[in-house]
Scaffold this active site. Sequence first.
Site: not given
Ligand SMILES: Nc1ncnc2c1ncn2[C@@H]1O[C@H](COP(=O)(O)OP(=O)(O)OP(=O)(O)O)[C@@H](O)[C@H]1O
Ligand SMILES: [Mg+2]
Length: 150
Positions: A54, A109, A50
């Site tokens: 990200n 996502r 995960e």
């Molecule tokens: N490394 C990162 N750099 C920039 N923004 C990030 C990063 N990690 C997370 N985010 C932001 O935080 C939000 C939430 O992250 P999260 O992993 O909970 O959900 P997601 O990646 O959108 O969906 P999923 O992980 O369920 O596929 C993301 O949609 C993004 O906007």
């Molecule tokens: Mg994510």
Amino acid sequence: MMEHEMNRMSLQFLSRSENEAFARITVAAFVSQMDPTLEELTDLKTVISEAVTNCIIHGYENKPDGMVSISAEIEGEEVTITVSDEGRGIEDIELARQPLYTSKPDMERSGMGFTIMENFMDQFEVVSAPGAGTSIRMKKRIESKKALYN
Ligand SMILES: Nc1ncnc2c1ncn2[C@@H]1O[C@H](COP(=O)(O)OP(=O)(O)OP(=O)(O)O)[C@@H](O)[C@H]1O
Ligand SMILES: [Mg+2]
């Protein structure tokens, strides 16, 4: 009480989706010396997957020329893992950490990555600033199977 042993590793790789499995397996191999249960190892792999995903899709917006860094430190029964990128960063960390929040709802996502990381680890923190990248720092206590026999 177990003797207090310390060990550390770090890893850097390009923000290519092929490297997600590499990172997940490498961290699991490093943590294996703590003799984790299968469940603990599976949870850790999910968390690394995960966090790295990200960095790749949000931090670097799928550009393959960014660097993702991971470090892991074992101290006694505890492992501390950091996963960092130098990508776009997060404007509102509190919002980003909400279950089901995603900035990419049009894609596949679900907004559960941070929630999964928080639930599977004992400690979890996000350090991020727009334009300066994101660093996830988390800790987990590993209940060594060996401790049962020592
Ligand atoms: N490394 C990162 N750099 C920039 N923004 C990030 C990063 N990690 C997370 N985010 C932001 O935080 C939000 C939430 O992250 P999260 O992993 O909970 O959900 P997601 O990646 O959108 O969906 P999923 O992980 O369920 O596929 C993301 O949609 C993004 O906007
Ligand atoms: Mg994510």
